[in-house]
Design a protein around this motif. Structure first.
Motif, PDB file in Angstrom:
ATOM      1  N   GLU A 113      50.658  11.442  16.862  1.00 35.44           N
ATOM      2  CA  GLU A 113      50.608  11.039  15.457  1.00 35.44           C
ATOM      3  C   GLU A 113      50.033  12.085  14.510  1.00 35.44           C
ATOM      4  N   GLY A 114      49.564  13.188  15.043  1.00 37.15           N
ATOM      5  CA  GLY A 114      48.987  14.213  14.195  1.00 37.15           C
ATOM      6  C   GLY A 114      47.476  14.134  14.144  1.00 37.15           C
ATOM      7  N   LEU A 115      46.872  15.231  13.684  1.00 32.89           N
ATOM      8  CA  LEU A 115      45.416  15.328  13.675  1.00 32.89           C
ATOM      9  C   LEU A 115      44.775  14.306  12.740  1.00 32.89           C
ATOM     10  N   ALA A 116      45.450  13.953  11.648  1.00 30.19           N
ATOM     11  CA  ALA A 116      44.885  13.008  10.689  1.00 30.19           C
ATOM     12  C   ALA A 116      44.654  11.635  11.300  1.00 30.19           C
ATOM     13  N   ALA A 117      45.385  11.323  12.348  1.00 32.02           N
ATOM     14  CA  ALA A 117      45.242  10.010  12.986  1.00 32.02           C
ATOM     15  C   ALA A 117      44.015   9.930  13.884  1.00 32.02           C
ATOM     16  N   VAL A 118      43.405  11.071  14.173  1.00 33.70           N
ATOM     17  CA  VAL A 118      42.247  11.089  15.069  1.00 33.70           C
ATOM     18  C   VAL A 118      40.985  10.735  14.295  1.00 33.70           C
ATOM     19  N   SER A 119      40.282   9.755  14.765  1.00 38.28           N
ATOM     20  CA  SER A 119      38.981   9.372  14.214  1.00 38.28           C
ATOM     21  C   SER A 119      38.155   8.800  15.350  1.00 38.28           C
ATOM     22  N   MET A 120      36.862   8.745  15.128  1.00 44.25           N
ATOM     23  CA  MET A 120      36.001   8.155  16.148  1.00 44.25           C
ATOM     24  C   MET A 120      36.399   6.701  16.399  1.00 44.25           C
ATOM     25  N   GLN A 121      36.728   5.996  15.331  1.00 44.64           N
ATOM     26  CA  GLN A 121      37.129   4.597  15.450  1.00 44.64           C
ATOM     27  C   GLN A 121      38.397   4.450  16.287  1.00 44.64           C
ATOM     28  N   ARG A 122      39.391   5.308  15.986  1.00 44.32           N
ATOM     29  CA  ARG A 122      40.666   5.206  16.696  1.00 44.32           C
ATOM     30  C   ARG A 122      40.514   5.551  18.177  1.00 44.32           C
ATOM     31  N   LYS A 170      33.083   2.087  18.281  1.00 44.78           N
ATOM     32  CA  LYS A 170      32.895   3.407  17.671  1.00 44.78           C
ATOM     33  C   LYS A 170      31.502   3.950  17.963  1.00 44.78           C
ATOM     34  N   MET A 171      30.501   3.082  17.853  1.00 46.52           N
ATOM     35  CA  MET A 171      29.126   3.530  18.054  1.00 46.52           C
ATOM     36  C   MET A 171      28.878   4.007  19.474  1.00 46.52           C
ATOM     37  N   SER A 172      29.630   3.482  20.424  1.00 45.64           N
ATOM     38  CA  SER A 172      29.413   3.891  21.812  1.00 45.64           C
ATOM     39  C   SER A 172      29.779   5.354  22.037  1.00 45.64           C
ATOM     40  N   LEU A 173      30.696   5.895  21.227  1.00 47.95           N
ATOM     41  CA  LEU A 173      31.090   7.297  21.388  1.00 47.95           C
ATOM     42  C   LEU A 173      29.983   8.251  20.980  1.00 47.95           C
ATOM     43  N   TYR A 174      29.099   7.803  20.103  1.00 44.35           N
ATOM     44  CA  TYR A 174      28.031   8.680  19.637  1.00 44.35           C
ATOM     45  C   TYR A 174      26.981   8.951  20.716  1.00 44.35           C
ATOM     46  N   ARG A 175      27.076   8.274  21.837  1.00 44.05           N
ATOM     47  CA  ARG A 175      26.219   8.602  22.970  1.00 44.05           C
ATOM     48  C   ARG A 175      26.667   9.906  23.620  1.00 44.05           C
ATOM     49  N   TYR A 176      27.917  10.306  23.313  1.00 46.32           N
ATOM     50  CA  TYR A 176      28.498  11.459  23.984  1.00 46.32           C
ATOM     51  C   TYR A 176      28.684  12.675  23.075  1.00 46.32           C
ATOM     52  N   LEU A 177      28.920  12.455  21.806  1.00 45.85           N
ATOM     53  CA  LEU A 177      29.113  13.573  20.879  1.00 45.85           C
ATOM     54  C   LEU A 177      28.761  13.126  19.472  1.00 45.85           C
ATOM     55  N   PRO A 178      28.338  14.077  18.620  1.00 46.15           N
ATOM     56  CA  PRO A 178      27.805  13.716  17.301  1.00 46.15           C
ATOM     57  C   PRO A 178      28.822  13.145  16.324  1.00 46.15           C
ATOM     58  N   GLY A 179      30.069  13.602  16.357  1.00 46.96           N
ATOM     59  CA  GLY A 179      31.024  13.123  15.376  1.00 46.96           C
ATOM     60  C   GLY A 179      32.387  13.755  15.541  1.00 46.96           C
ATOM     61  N   LYS A 180      33.251  13.543  14.533  1.00 49.25           N
ATOM     62  CA  LYS A 180      34.632  13.992  14.624  1.00 49.25           C
ATOM     63  C   LYS A 180      34.741  15.512  14.675  1.00 49.25           C
ATOM     64  N   ALA A 181      33.913  16.219  13.924  1.00 48.33           N
ATOM     65  CA  ALA A 181      34.001  17.683  13.916  1.00 48.33           C
ATOM     66  C   ALA A 181      33.824  18.238  15.324  1.00 48.33           C
ATOM     67  N   GLU A 182      32.849  17.708  16.032  1.00 48.07           N
ATOM     68  CA  GLU A 182      32.619  18.144  17.407  1.00 48.07           C
ATOM     69  C   GLU A 182      33.785  17.741  18.313  1.00 48.07           C
ATOM     70  N   LEU A 183      34.327  16.555  18.044  1.00 47.84           N
ATOM     71  CA  LEU A 183      35.467  16.086  18.838  1.00 47.84           C
ATOM     72  C   LEU A 183      36.664  17.013  18.667  1.00 47.84           C
ATOM     73  N   VAL A 184      36.972  17.395  17.431  1.00 45.70           N
ATOM     74  CA  VAL A 184      38.102  18.291  17.174  1.00 45.70           C
ATOM     75  C   VAL A 184      37.873  19.647  17.839  1.00 45.70           C
ATOM     76  N   ALA A 185      36.639  20.133  17.777  1.00 46.77           N
ATOM     77  CA  ALA A 185      36.332  21.408  18.417  1.00 46.77           C
ATOM     78  C   ALA A 185      36.575  21.331  19.925  1.00 46.77           C
ATOM     79  N   LEU A 186      36.175  20.236  20.529  1.00 48.27           N
ATOM     80  CA  LEU A 186      36.422  20.046  21.956  1.00 48.27           C
ATOM     81  C   LEU A 186      37.918  19.922  22.246  1.00 48.27           C
ATOM     82  N   MET A 187      38.638  19.280  21.338  1.00 44.87           N
ATOM     83  CA  MET A 187      40.092  19.155  21.499  1.00 44.87           C
ATOM     84  C   MET A 187      40.756  20.521  21.527  1.00 44.87           C
ATOM     85  N   ILE A 188      40.340  21.394  20.637  1.00 43.91           N
ATOM     86  CA  ILE A 188      40.906  22.740  20.585  1.00 43.91           C
ATOM     87  C   ILE A 188      40.638  23.468  21.894  1.00 43.91           C
TER      88      ILE A 188
END
Length: 229
Positions: free
Chosen positions: A37-46, A55-73
């Motif tokens: 669906e493209g990068l815009a569709a990626v969110s912590m909630q999704r 959504k809150m459970s993901l914050y046990r593993y990483l701080p937020g979307k910016a970090e998630l995108v960096a890991l994706m790359i």
């Protein structure tokens, strides 16, 4: 965003229930969403919803979307390639082709790797790999070697972006056909080139053609430096 997060990872929670997720698993789900669906569709909630978590459970593993995108790359681009031994031209051709293929596999990565942002070990490893292939024996300065890699990467990015947007030569030809039928007389050189291509072929070779011309230019510069020395 913390650069250390990319390089050192994030410590696993020491309190509470045993972690039910892994960073790799979270990242893979995010990549799957972006691929579809493209990068815009990626969110912590999704991503949390895809995992069946809050959504809150993901914050046990990483701080937020910016970090998630960096890991994706980092995960999408993969480890730096082991290039075939041989000339710098052979090695850089292979490097460029592999980078192009990575962008094609994950079109969202073209947009995700633009602008100022933290860089992880895999991205820098790709740069190191290409610079090692070119080598100091080329006679190019450090700035020129970096620029050469930037031009090669930019070429791969541009063609991958066009491919993702379905703007390859065949698509462009189809889009222009009706207009050229009515107004071709105004553009004689374009009309001639299109007719010749229709007869002799050679469509959709922009990546290879451009890559070869870039490397031709580098070869000419290296040869001039060698002759002077």
């Amino acid at each position: 965003m913390s650069v250390e997060f990319l390089w050192d990872g994030r410590a696993q929670p020491t309190r509470g229930p045993k972690p039910a997720l892994t960073l790799e698993g979270i990242t893979d789900v995010a990549i799957a969403v972006a691929d579809t669906e493209g990068l815009a569709a990626v969110s912590m909630q999704r991503v949390a919803a895809e995992l069946g978590k809050t959504k809150m459970s993901l914050y046990r593993y990483l701080p937020g979307k910016a970090e998630l995108v960096a890991l994706m790359i980092e995960r999408a681009i993969g480890e730096p390639p082991e290039l075939s031994a041989g000339s710098w031209r052979v090695a850089l051709t292979e490097w460029s082709e592999r980078l192009f293929a990575a962008y094609l596999r994950h079109p969202w990565s073209v947009d995700a790797t633009v602008g100022r942002r933290p860089l992880g070990p895999r991205e820098l490893g790709w740069m190191e790999c290409a610079l090692a292939a070119l080598g100091t024996s080329s006679g190019l300065t450090g700035a020129e070697r970096l620029d050469a890699i930037a031009v090669l990467a930019g070429h791969a990015r541009m063609l991958a972006q066009q491919s993702a947007a379905r703007l390859d030569e065949s698509g462009m030809t189809a889009a222009m056909s009706e207009v050229m039928t009515r107004h071709g007389a105004r553009f004689p050189e374009l009309t001639a080139a299109m007719r010749e291509t229709a007869v002799e072929g050679g469509q959709n070779q922009a990546f290879t053609f451009g890559l070869d011309r870039i490397l031709d230019g580098l070869a000419a510069l290296i040869d001039r430096r060698s002759a002077r020395s």
